[in-house]
Enzyme design. Sequence first.
Site, PDB file in Angstrom:
ATOM      1  N   ASP A 180      -8.696   3.879   1.373  1.00  0.00           N
ATOM      2  CA  ASP A 180      -7.654   4.123   2.363  1.00  0.00           C
ATOM      3  C   ASP A 180      -8.272   4.587   3.685  1.00  0.00           C
ATOM      4  O   ASP A 180      -8.809   5.690   3.755  1.00  0.00           O
ATOM      5  CB  ASP A 180      -6.694   5.181   1.818  1.00  0.00           C
ATOM      6  CG  ASP A 180      -5.406   5.180   2.597  1.00  0.00           C
ATOM      7  OD1 ASP A 180      -5.431   4.774   3.774  1.00  0.00           O
ATOM      8  OD2 ASP A 180      -4.379   5.575   2.026  1.00  0.00           O
ATOM      9  N   ASN A 212       2.177   1.577   4.375  1.00  0.00           N
ATOM     10  CA  ASN A 212       2.480   0.338   5.130  1.00  0.00           C
ATOM     11  C   ASN A 212       2.151   0.484   6.620  1.00  0.00           C
ATOM     12  O   ASN A 212       2.834  -0.075   7.476  1.00  0.00           O
ATOM     13  CB  ASN A 212       3.955  -0.097   4.937  1.00  0.00           C
ATOM     14  CG  ASN A 212       4.264  -1.497   5.469  1.00  0.00           C
ATOM     15  OD1 ASN A 212       5.341  -1.734   6.035  1.00  0.00           O
ATOM     16  ND2 ASN A 212       3.363  -2.432   5.318  1.00  0.00           N
ATOM     17  N   CYS A 250       0.861  -1.188   0.000  1.00  0.00           N
ATOM     18  CA  CYS A 250       0.000   0.000   0.000  1.00  0.00           C
ATOM     19  C   CYS A 250       0.899   1.241   0.000  1.00  0.00           C
ATOM     20  O   CYS A 250       2.093   1.130  -0.317  1.00  0.00           O
ATOM     21  CB  CYS A 250      -0.983  -0.008   1.170  1.00  0.00           C
ATOM     22  SG  CYS A 250      -0.235   0.081   2.807  1.00  0.00           S
ATOM     23  N   CYS A 290      -1.662   1.040   7.334  1.00  0.00           N
ATOM     24  CA  CYS A 290      -3.105   0.741   7.434  1.00  0.00           C
ATOM     25  C   CYS A 290      -3.480  -0.542   6.696  1.00  0.00           C
ATOM     26  O   CYS A 290      -3.776  -1.562   7.316  1.00  0.00           O
ATOM     27  CB  CYS A 290      -3.935   1.899   6.891  1.00  0.00           C
ATOM     28  SG  CYS A 290      -3.729   3.453   7.780  1.00  0.00           S
ATOM     29  N   ARG A 291      -3.502  -0.497   5.365  1.00  0.00           N
ATOM     30  CA  ARG A 291      -4.087  -1.594   4.593  1.00  0.00           C
ATOM     31  C   ARG A 291      -3.176  -2.804   4.410  1.00  0.00           C
ATOM     32  O   ARG A 291      -3.604  -3.939   4.637  1.00  0.00           O
ATOM     33  CB  ARG A 291      -4.528  -1.081   3.209  1.00  0.00           C
ATOM     34  CG  ARG A 291      -5.674  -0.095   3.259  1.00  0.00           C
ATOM     35  CD  ARG A 291      -5.834   0.652   1.946  1.00  0.00           C
ATOM     36  NE  ARG A 291      -4.663   1.492   1.673  1.00  0.00           N
ATOM     37  CZ  ARG A 291      -4.429   2.157   0.559  1.00  0.00           C
ATOM     38  NH1 ARG A 291      -5.303   2.075  -0.426  1.00  0.00           N
ATOM     39  NH2 ARG A 291      -3.342   2.900   0.424  1.00  0.00           N
ATOM     40  N   SER A 292      -1.918  -2.577   3.977  1.00  0.00           N
ATOM     41  CA  SER A 292      -1.085  -3.770   3.702  1.00  0.00           C
ATOM     42  C   SER A 292      -0.699  -4.539   4.970  1.00  0.00           C
ATOM     43  O   SER A 292      -0.649  -5.775   4.916  1.00  0.00           O
ATOM     44  CB  SER A 292       0.132  -3.428   2.826  1.00  0.00           C
ATOM     45  OG  SER A 292       1.025  -2.563   3.468  1.00  0.00           O
TER      46      SER A 292
HETATM   47  P1  4NP Z   1      -1.910   2.939   3.934  1.00  0.00           P
HETATM   48  O1  4NP Z   1      -2.561   4.336   4.420  1.00  0.00           O
HETATM   49  O2  4NP Z   1      -1.310   3.209   2.568  1.00  0.00           O
HETATM   50  O3  4NP Z   1      -3.070   1.999   3.864  1.00  0.00           O
HETATM   51  O4  4NP Z   1      -0.870   2.552   4.963  1.00  0.00           O
HETATM   52  C1  4NP Z   1      -1.873   5.551   4.444  1.00  0.00           C
HETATM   53  C2  4NP Z   1      -1.012   5.835   5.459  1.00  0.00           C
HETATM   54  C3  4NP Z   1      -0.361   7.058   5.503  1.00  0.00           C
HETATM   55  C4  4NP Z   1      -0.570   7.982   4.505  1.00  0.00           C
HETATM   56  C5  4NP Z   1      -1.451   7.701   3.477  1.00  0.00           C
HETATM   57  C6  4NP Z   1      -2.087   6.487   3.439  1.00  0.00           C
HETATM   58  N1  4NP Z   1       0.066   9.242   4.556  1.00  0.00           N
HETATM   59  O5  4NP Z   1      -0.182  10.085   3.660  1.00  0.00           O
HETATM   60  O6  4NP Z   1       0.871   9.498   5.465  1.00  0.00           O
END
Ligand code: 4NP
Length: 156
Positions: A125, A11, A8, A13-15
């Site tokens: 997300d 790294n 993702c 939230c989702r992955s």
């Molecule tokens: P992830 O979510 O890609 O599912 O881990 C996010 C975590 C952080 C950010 C964006 C999406 N960020 O912009 O910091």
Amino acid sequence: MINVLFVCLGNICRSPMAEAVFQDMVEKQGLKEKFNIESVGTSSYHVGDKAHPGTRRVLANHGIECHNIARQISRADMDSADYIVAMDRSNAADLQFRTKGTPAEHHIHLLLDFAPQIDFKDVPDPYYSGNFEEVFSLVETGCRGLLEQIRRDHGI
Ligand code: 4NP
């Protein structure tokens, strides 16, 4: 070993959620010894961070452990993965760019490609939506389909 890499943006939230859910499914199906399962982010924004509290909470609610520490994807990750599983089309586009002209470009999938019953392709997300429970349900459905596909691919 079958190497599965979930990807993702951050790294956190989702992955990491997909990694933990898939690991849990693999263990429950008695296939632990056959798999190496990891998750990474395309960005370096959260390198060194634990998973987001929302991801840890929803996993704990479902009795699944999560010990991930965020890291950014490396060349070695892409070269060694048999299945590179992106959470959304933006992650997949980033991966296509990074792997262009290498065998790894043929290993890229979207998680929701393994969930044909769902009529959209991107895992939303939760960093922005806050809806970790909805994401859990999508991740679980995608991981179930992914494991079925891998079992067919490898005759296991
Ligand atoms: P992830 O979510 O890609 O599912 O881990 C996010 C975590 C952080 C950010 C964006 C999406 N960020 O912009 O910091």
